[in-house]
Design a protein around this motif. Structure first.
Motif, PDB file in Angstrom:
ATOM      1  N   GLY A 636       4.173   8.687 -11.666  1.00 36.39           N
ATOM      2  CA  GLY A 636       5.101   8.542 -10.564  1.00 36.39           C
ATOM      3  C   GLY A 636       4.920   7.236  -9.832  1.00 36.39           C
ATOM      4  N   LEU A 637       4.700   7.321  -8.523  1.00 33.29           N
ATOM      5  CA  LEU A 637       4.589   6.121  -7.708  1.00 33.29           C
ATOM      6  C   LEU A 637       3.181   5.550  -7.664  1.00 33.29           C
ATOM      7  CD1 LEU A 637       6.249   4.220  -5.938  1.00 33.29           C
ATOM      8  CD2 LEU A 637       5.763   5.707  -3.986  1.00 33.29           C
ATOM      9  N   GLY A 638       2.172   6.319  -8.113  1.00 38.20           N
ATOM     10  CA  GLY A 638       0.823   5.773  -8.067  1.00 38.20           C
ATOM     11  C   GLY A 638      -0.240   6.776  -8.464  1.00 38.20           C
ATOM     12  N   THR A 639      -1.482   6.325  -8.457  1.00 34.22           N
ATOM     13  CA  THR A 639      -2.613   7.166  -8.835  1.00 34.22           C
ATOM     14  C   THR A 639      -3.875   6.612  -8.187  1.00 34.22           C
ATOM     15  OG1 THR A 639      -3.722   8.208 -10.724  1.00 34.22           O
ATOM     16  CG2 THR A 639      -3.169   5.878 -10.925  1.00 34.22           C
ATOM     17  N   THR A 640      -4.970   7.346  -8.329  1.00 32.89           N
ATOM     18  CA  THR A 640      -6.228   6.907  -7.718  1.00 32.89           C
ATOM     19  C   THR A 640      -7.214   6.432  -8.776  1.00 32.89           C
ATOM     20  OG1 THR A 640      -7.115   9.161  -7.759  1.00 32.89           O
ATOM     21  CG2 THR A 640      -5.983   8.443  -5.744  1.00 32.89           C
ATOM     22  N   PHE A 641      -8.049   5.475  -8.368  1.00 30.87           N
ATOM     23  CA  PHE A 641      -9.129   4.962  -9.203  1.00 30.87           C
ATOM     24  C   PHE A 641     -10.416   5.046  -8.386  1.00 30.87           C
ATOM     25  CE2 PHE A 641      -5.365   2.904 -10.858  1.00 30.87           C
ATOM     26  CZ  PHE A 641      -5.551   2.904 -12.229  1.00 30.87           C
ATOM     27  N   SER A 642     -11.430   5.666  -8.969  1.00 31.63           N
ATOM     28  CA  SER A 642     -12.707   5.761  -8.254  1.00 31.63           C
ATOM     29  C   SER A 642     -13.561   4.509  -8.438  1.00 31.63           C
ATOM     30  CB  SER A 642     -13.495   6.987  -8.734  1.00 31.63           C
ATOM     31  OG  SER A 642     -13.745   6.895 -10.130  1.00 31.63           O
ATOM     32  N   GLY A 643     -13.214   3.676  -9.395  1.00 30.47           N
ATOM     33  CA  GLY A 643     -13.948   2.431  -9.618  1.00 30.47           C
ATOM     34  C   GLY A 643     -13.033   1.229  -9.472  1.00 30.47           C
ATOM     35  N   TYR A 644     -13.622   0.080  -9.231  1.00 27.23           N
ATOM     36  CA  TYR A 644     -12.817  -1.127  -9.066  1.00 27.23           C
ATOM     37  C   TYR A 644     -13.545  -2.305  -9.696  1.00 27.23           C
ATOM     38  CZ  TYR A 644     -16.024  -3.033  -5.552  1.00 27.23           C
ATOM     39  OH  TYR A 644     -17.114  -3.565  -4.929  1.00 27.23           O
ATOM     40  N   ILE A 645     -12.783  -3.352  -9.949  1.00 30.52           N
ATOM     41  CA  ILE A 645     -13.336  -4.655 -10.293  1.00 30.52           C
ATOM     42  C   ILE A 645     -12.579  -5.687  -9.466  1.00 30.52           C
ATOM     43  CG2 ILE A 645     -13.956  -3.969 -12.646  1.00 30.52           C
ATOM     44  CD1 ILE A 645     -11.543  -5.605 -13.628  1.00 30.52           C
ATOM     45  N   THR A 646     -13.067  -6.899  -9.431  1.00 32.84           N
ATOM     46  CA  THR A 646     -12.394  -7.939  -8.658  1.00 32.84           C
ATOM     47  C   THR A 646     -11.375  -8.664  -9.533  1.00 32.84           C
ATOM     48  OG1 THR A 646     -14.025  -9.642  -9.201  1.00 32.84           O
ATOM     49  CG2 THR A 646     -14.446  -8.271  -7.252  1.00 32.84           C
ATOM     50  N   GLU A 647     -10.499  -9.385  -8.847  1.00 30.66           N
ATOM     51  CA  GLU A 647      -9.464 -10.126  -9.568  1.00 30.66           C
ATOM     52  C   GLU A 647     -10.077 -11.178 -10.493  1.00 30.66           C
ATOM     53  OE1 GLU A 647      -5.875 -13.166  -8.333  1.00 30.66           O
ATOM     54  OE2 GLU A 647      -6.151 -11.351  -7.123  1.00 30.66           O
ATOM     55  N   VAL A 668      -9.030  -5.443  -7.143  1.00 29.71           N
ATOM     56  CA  VAL A 668      -8.851  -5.888  -5.757  1.00 29.71           C
ATOM     57  C   VAL A 668      -9.120  -7.388  -5.681  1.00 29.71           C
ATOM     58  CG1 VAL A 668      -9.491  -3.639  -4.828  1.00 29.71           C
ATOM     59  CG2 VAL A 668     -11.245  -5.396  -5.116  1.00 29.71           C
ATOM     60  N   PRO A 669      -8.401  -8.090  -4.799  1.00 37.76           N
ATOM     61  CA  PRO A 669      -8.693  -9.517  -4.615  1.00 37.76           C
ATOM     62  C   PRO A 669     -10.140  -9.727  -4.194  1.00 37.76           C
ATOM     63  CG  PRO A 669      -6.634  -8.913  -3.535  1.00 37.76           C
ATOM     64  CD  PRO A 669      -7.282  -7.639  -3.957  1.00 37.76           C
ATOM     65  N   ASP A 670     -10.712 -10.804  -4.606  1.00 45.15           N
ATOM     66  CA  ASP A 670     -12.118 -11.090  -4.274  1.00 45.15           C
ATOM     67  C   ASP A 670     -12.344 -11.078  -2.771  1.00 45.15           C
ATOM     68  OD1 ASP A 670     -13.648 -12.622  -6.930  1.00 45.15           O
ATOM     69  OD2 ASP A 670     -11.525 -12.166  -7.012  1.00 45.15           O
ATOM     70  N   GLU A 671     -11.365 -11.558  -2.006  1.00 44.56           N
ATOM     71  CA  GLU A 671     -11.548 -11.615  -0.556  1.00 44.56           C
ATOM     72  C   GLU A 671     -11.386 -10.246   0.112  1.00 44.56           C
ATOM     73  OE1 GLU A 671      -7.288 -12.898  -1.560  1.00 44.56           O
ATOM     74  OE2 GLU A 671      -9.321 -13.192  -2.335  1.00 44.56           O
ATOM     75  N   SER A 672     -10.987  -9.227  -0.659  1.00 40.51           N
ATOM     76  CA  SER A 672     -10.797  -7.890  -0.079  1.00 40.51           C
ATOM     77  C   SER A 672     -11.899  -6.915  -0.482  1.00 40.51           C
ATOM     78  CB  SER A 672      -9.438  -7.324  -0.508  1.00 40.51           C
ATOM     79  OG  SER A 672      -8.381  -8.159  -0.102  1.00 40.51           O
ATOM     80  N   VAL A 673     -12.977  -7.418  -1.053  1.00 40.58           N
ATOM     81  CA  VAL A 673     -14.061  -6.543  -1.520  1.00 40.58           C
ATOM     82  C   VAL A 673     -14.646  -5.721  -0.370  1.00 40.58           C
ATOM     83  CG1 VAL A 673     -16.394  -6.539  -2.483  1.00 40.58           C
ATOM     84  CG2 VAL A 673     -14.632  -7.957  -3.527  1.00 40.58           C
ATOM     85  N   ASP A 906      -2.293  -6.920  -2.522  1.00 41.66           N
ATOM     86  CA  ASP A 906      -2.286  -7.396  -3.907  1.00 41.66           C
ATOM     87  C   ASP A 906      -3.251  -6.619  -4.799  1.00 41.66           C
ATOM     88  OD1 ASP A 906      -0.327  -9.349  -3.473  1.00 41.66           O
ATOM     89  OD2 ASP A 906      -1.807 -10.763  -2.717  1.00 41.66           O
ATOM     90  N   THR A 907      -3.267  -5.324  -4.640  1.00 39.96           N
ATOM     91  CA  THR A 907      -4.019  -4.479  -5.568  1.00 39.96           C
ATOM     92  C   THR A 907      -3.417  -4.627  -6.961  1.00 39.96           C
ATOM     93  OG1 THR A 907      -4.506  -2.900  -3.804  1.00 39.96           O
ATOM     94  CG2 THR A 907      -4.717  -2.101  -6.067  1.00 39.96           C
ATOM     95  N   ASP A 908      -4.273  -4.669  -7.978  1.00 37.31           N
ATOM     96  CA  ASP A 908      -3.813  -4.932  -9.346  1.00 37.31           C
ATOM     97  C   ASP A 908      -2.940  -6.181  -9.399  1.00 37.31           C
ATOM     98  OD1 ASP A 908      -5.194  -2.704 -10.069  1.00 37.31           O
ATOM     99  OD2 ASP A 908      -3.537  -1.700 -11.071  1.00 37.31           O
ATOM    100  N   LEU A 909      -3.338  -7.205  -8.660  1.00 38.32           N
ATOM    101  CA  LEU A 909      -2.749  -8.533  -8.631  1.00 38.32           C
ATOM    102  C   LEU A 909      -1.489  -8.632  -7.790  1.00 38.32           C
ATOM    103  CD1 LEU A 909      -3.050  -9.558 -12.413  1.00 38.32           C
ATOM    104  CD2 LEU A 909      -4.697  -9.910 -10.584  1.00 38.32           C
ATOM    105  N   ALA A 910      -0.682  -7.557  -7.708  1.00 48.20           N
ATOM    106  CA  ALA A 910       0.641  -7.699  -7.109  1.00 48.20           C
ATOM    107  C   ALA A 910       1.077  -6.522  -6.261  1.00 48.20           C
ATOM    108  CB  ALA A 910       1.674  -7.914  -8.223  1.00 48.20           C
ATOM    109  N   PHE A 911       0.356  -5.408  -6.326  1.00 49.05           N
ATOM    110  CA  PHE A 911       0.889  -4.159  -5.793  1.00 49.05           C
ATOM    111  C   PHE A 911       0.181  -3.729  -4.505  1.00 49.05           C
ATOM    112  CE2 PHE A 911       1.751  -4.337 -10.321  1.00 49.05           C
ATOM    113  CZ  PHE A 911       3.101  -4.023 -10.361  1.00 49.05           C
ATOM    114  N   THR A 912       0.523  -2.543  -4.060  1.00 48.63           N
ATOM    115  CA  THR A 912      -0.007  -1.997  -2.820  1.00 48.63           C
ATOM    116  C   THR A 912      -1.155  -1.044  -3.117  1.00 48.63           C
ATOM    117  OG1 THR A 912       2.190  -2.143  -1.809  1.00 48.63           O
ATOM    118  CG2 THR A 912       0.586  -0.669  -0.755  1.00 48.63           C
TER     119      THR A 912
END
Length: 965
Positions: A636-647, A668-673, A906-912
């Motif tokens: 649908g419109l989105g989902t959750t991720f329990s892990g992340y990496i930087t751009e 996530v953008p490096d500046e938003s860690v 800019d989650t996933d480079l471009a999204f919310t």
């Protein structure tokens, strides 16, 4: 000295009754001329909406936009309400921000007031009405600058039936809005310089902002240049301080106009800030080609462009024939002649086109300004004695003869660089030009006419000159489009044709799906309103139908979306700065953007569309003759991720691998860690990838030679076949053809002739001109096919709107249980190519199959949504990042369990994105345009400023009128 001719200036102030007669005369002549000019369109039942041959804006932008606005207003008037956001603009966009120029224009309201069946006819009528209004505003302007009645009518007709106007009507009717406002802007500036009310100038600034960012910029540049020239025309010998005071007042009035336009001004700023900064480049940046300059005079007598798009100088022959007289007026200090001269010289160089186009590519959208001043300068001469003097008649006759000899004798008959229709249009224009000269000579030298009263003589001559001028326009335009002389009429849709084409589109089924399935989802497809099938459609069909899809074609498309596609190696979404055509039917991209249904084979189309469906889509139902395939997994419109990496960590992976990474981690953008501190930061060892390079061999090379890192393409394009042997690596995978570092060298004229199999030696003068004028670019298209599936990847370097920072091309040929077999490659443009590598990749679906069920399980479950608001719940097993496939936009606000939450930009480079804690939460999204509050405040300030300016002006005027004591 004033002329005795039918065109003399009035010696007294003209009353309103006389002006009404001029208005009615202009209206009558406009109707007659318009019927003649657009005779071919009427006879062949063709609209002004273009559908192909390099410009399909009519079917891809204009018609869907007006159809959508019609539904928008219908919803408002029915009480259903509509929001600022639209889910039918690509992945979603601000509806007002994107379509503000149409929504705020009363002429749009006329178009959308009719039933959709007649929308194209209404568009044509309103487009012609825009032309008419341009002449009306010219009439008012001409009265302000003291042109007499005949000059006004002649000028209005010549302005509105200039080549730029006629071409804009048939390409982008909304462009005419700026041509309507320009005379008001200059008239407002004129009144301001004379100490009159600045209200018209302020209003015209507002109207330019309503028209759009390009026209606002062009109008601003014009207003500044005109003020400087006109100020010194009126105020010779005044001190620099006086100039600065006048300039300051002029700027204050302009700022007041900007303030009351704040809604549009803020929206423009936001659109420009979010648009891509990549731009096309042009091989010629200093001068145009030799052929363009040789054909320059041709554009005066036929509707032929001088160089790039919209560079049309054509005016009715009455204006063209007096240009030598207008040139003389430059020495006399005529502002119109000086402005026309400056702009005419500027038109010779591409840098001017770039400047007026906001320093982007060179284009002639600004030429309506040049034409306006040329027409003004021309009709000024009609009130001068030289217009009917023997010397003047000889000069005009010589000028017309020169145009005839050059355009027909040299360019068409000798050099053969002019088209037949342009030569015929020139002949017609010059014929009527000489007939006008004959009328002037007879008026001056025949005893029969001298027996008539002065008033009857002037009326007879004026009628003859105007009629001959308008007949010449009819001939020029009909030679430009008549099928015997030109194929341009075939570029337009027939009446009712676009509606019929849309009725055949597979997107018609998505309307029913949205009624049957209340969840939030998007659709994908390959067939559109035409039969082109290359994994993309003519975008904005979703806007026409009101569907949620993954396509968009507007110049203000978000740069985030484009850059996301670039990072994913998706050429179908990254080749042109105005367009994202598709996800290239890639399974992971469709999953992440919420694609739940694929629209496959249709009863109205040739079979094979269902073969383009990505992995995981299976037949679900048939809707209105369209096979609907449903995605096994949908978020649908989105989902959750329990892990992340930087751009920066994501960008270390190759583009095709990044697609698999996005299935396993939020980026996530490096500046938003700091916003995700405490969440699991995945390492490279935690990310599983499984893309494999397949062995292959090349055979069946036709008109093409492939080497280790280069290719030579000959003739009209070449082709070759890739054989992929059967192997375990080629099982259960998406098959992707990948060129890395692929570029095409620009050819010289000789190289092109050699590759085409022709002699490259210049024999005739025409050959030499063609060689000297030859300009190549780096554009090409790669077509790849396997079975019934054909895809393409485009390079448009050197073209308008092209994205130039790309040389890697990936073509997804779809999912195969066994990807072995033949891939046929075709390249359309001859030349020498180089590349770093040519690979065939297998993208196994195991990573997708492993992660897609998890993403579906952890999805954001939408319980209700409207245009501006989404409500739903999420159940996170751990502290997570909620990814939403809404392109990052500051207007979207997020509330979790009723409390405002900070977004991760800019989650996933471009999204919310937004951080959620473990557990079940109510998540509400609301869109509130960021421009509303500051724009309303500034508009109020602007209105107060206008009141203050006007009150102070009147007080100053009252003091100046008081008698001295």
């Amino acid at each position: 000295m004033q002329s005795e001719a039918f065109i003399n200036p009035d010696n007294t102030a003209e009353n309103r009754s006389a002006f009404r007669k001029q208005f009615l005369l202009y209206t009558l002549l406009f109707i007659i001329t318009a019927l003649g000019v657009y005779l071919c369109f009427l006879y062949f039942h063709v609209t002004f909406l273009r559908t192909n041959h390099g410009n399909f804006d009519g079917i891809a932008q204009t018609y869907p936009a007006y159809a959508s606005i019609r539904e928008y207003f219908a919803a408002l008037f029915s009480g259903n309400g509509k929001g600022f956001w639209s889910w039918s603009l690509g992945l979603g966009d601000d509806y007002f921000e994107l379509l503000k120029s149409k929504l705020a224009n009363p002429l749009t309201w006329l178009i959308v007031a009719v039933p959709e069946k007649y929308l194209d006819v209404a568009y044509d009528l309103v487009t012609v009405f825009r032309q008419y209004l341009a002449g009306v505003t010219f009439l008012f302007f001409a009265r302000e600058v003291s042109l007499n009645g005949s000059q006004r009518v002649a000028g209005a007709l010549c302005y509105t039936f200039s080549g730029w106007m006629i071409t804009a009507a048939g390409a982008q009717g909304a462009f005419l809005n700026a041509a309507v406002v320009l005379p008001l802007l200059i008239m407002g500036a004129e009144r301001l310089l004379k100490g009159k009310s600045p209200l018209l100038f302020i209003l015209s600034v507002f109207l330019f902002f309503v028209s759009g960012v390009t026209w606002t910029y062009v109008g601003g540049v014009t207003a500044v240049l005109y003020f400087v020239l006109r100020y010194f025309h009126y105020n010779k010998g005044k001190s620099p301080g006086a100039f600065l005071r006048s300039a300051g007042y002029y700027c204050i009035c302009g700022v007041a106009g900007i303030l009351i336009s704040s809604v549009f001004a803020f929206s423009m700023v936001l659109s420009l800030s979010d648009a891509t900064t990549s731009a096309a480049y042009e091989p010629h940046t200093v001068v145009y080609t030799l052929k363009a300059y040789l054909n320059w005079l041709l554009s005066f007598t036929s509707i032929a462009r001088t160089s790039t798009y919209y560079t049309y100088l054509y005016m009715p022959i009455l204006c063209v024939m007096v240009l030598p007289l207008a040139v003389k007026n430059i020495r006399r200090g005529s502002t119109a002649a000086v402005m026309a001269g400056i702009l005419f010289i500027a038109a010779f160089f591409p840098v001017t086109g770039k400047f007026f186009n906001g320093f982007s590519y060179s284009v002639g959208r600004w030429f309506f300004v040049l034409v306006f001043f040329l027409v003004w300068a021309a009709v000024e001469t009609l009130g001068q004695e030289e217009f009917t003097s023997k010397r003047g008649l000889r000069l005009m006759a010589l000028w017309l003869a020169l145009l005839g000899v050059w355009n027909i004798g040299v360019c068409y008959l000798w050099l053969k660089i002019a088209a037949l229709n342009d030569a015929c249009a020139t002949a017609v224009s010059l014929l009527f030009g000489f007939l006008i000269l004959l009328c002037l000579w007879l008026w001056k030298h025949t005893d029969f006419l001298r027996r008539l009263t002065e008033r009857r003589r002037k009326r007879l001559l004026g009628t003859a000159v105007i009629l001959l001028t308008m007949i010449s326009v009819m001939g020029a335009e009909n030679f430009n489009v008549f099928p015997w002389f030109s194929n341009s009429l075939y570029h337009y849709a027939r009446v009712g044709g676009i509606r019929e084409n849309f009725a055949q589109s597979t997107q018609r089924a998505a309307q029913t799906l949205q009624q049957q399935d209340s969840s939030f989802f998007r659709t994908d497809q390959v067939d559109g309103n035409n039969d082109t099938r290359v994994a993309r459609v003519q975008a904005n069909e979703n806007l026409y139908f009101g569907n949620r899809s993954v396509y968009m074609y507007f110049s203000t498309i978000s740069r985030r979306w484009l850059l996301f596609n670039k990072a994913m190696g998706n050429n179908a979404g990254y080749f042109d700065r105005t367009t994202s055509f598709s996800n290239d039917n890639r399974a992971a991209l469709d999953l992440l953007t919420g694609v739940k249904y694929f629209l496959g084979d249709s009863s109205t189309k040739r079979p094979g569309a269902s073969d383009y469906a990505p992995f995981g889509f299976t037949y679900d139902r048939t809707v209105d003759g369209v096979q609907v395939l449903k995605n096994r997994y949908s978020i649908g419109l989105g989902t959750t991720f329990s892990g992340y990496i930087t751009e920066s960590e994501l960008m270390k992976y190759p583009p095709l691998v990044r697609e698999q990474v996005l299935l396993q981690a939020a980026v996530v953008p490096d500046e938003s860690v700091s916003q995700v501190r405490g969440l699991t930061h995945l390492k490279a060892s935690d990310i599983r990838t499984s893309i494999r390079s397949l062995d292959y061999r090349i055979r069946d090379q036709k008109n093409l030679t492939v080497r280790k890192s280069s290719m030579t393409v000959k003739g009209r394009g070449g082709s070759f076949t890739i054989d992929v042997p059967r192997s375990a690596d080629a099982a259960n995978c998406q098959l992707v053809l990948s060129f890395r570092g692929l570029t095409r060298q620009t050819n010289t004229y000789e190289e092109r002739e050699r590759l085409a199999g022709r002699s490259g030696s210049a024999v005739t003068l025409t050959d030499k001109i063609n060689r000297a004028s030859f300009v190549d670019d780096e554009a090409f298209t790669i077509y790849a096919s396997k079975g019934l599936v054909e895809k393409d990847a485009m390079c448009r370097k050197g073209k308008n709107q092209a994205l130039i920072d790309i040389d890697d091309y990936n073509i997804n040929l779809g999912y195969y249980k066994d990807a072995s077999g033949q891939i046929r490659i075709r390249i359309d443009n001859l030349g020498e190519y180089s590349f770093r590598s040519l690979k065939v990749y297998a993208v196994p679906m195991d990573v997708y199959q492993e992660n897609a069920p998890k993403l579906q399980q952890n999805r954001y479950r939408v319980t209700g949504f409207t245009d501006d608001r989404v409500k739903g719940t999420v159940n996170a097993q751990k502290d997570s990042v909620l990814f939403l496939s809404i392109l990052d936009n500051p207007g979207w606000k997020v509330r979790i369990d009723g409390k405002p939450a900070s977004k991760i930009r800019d989650t996933d480079l471009a999204f919310t994105g937004v951080r959620v804690s473990a557990g079940k939460h109510a998540v509400e999204l609301q869109y509130i345009p960021v421009v509303i509050r500051p724009a309303v405040l500034l508009t109020i300030i602007g209105i107060l400023a206008i009141i203050i300016i006007e009150v102070l002006r009147r007080r100053r005027g009252a003091r100046n009128k008081q008698p001295a004591h």
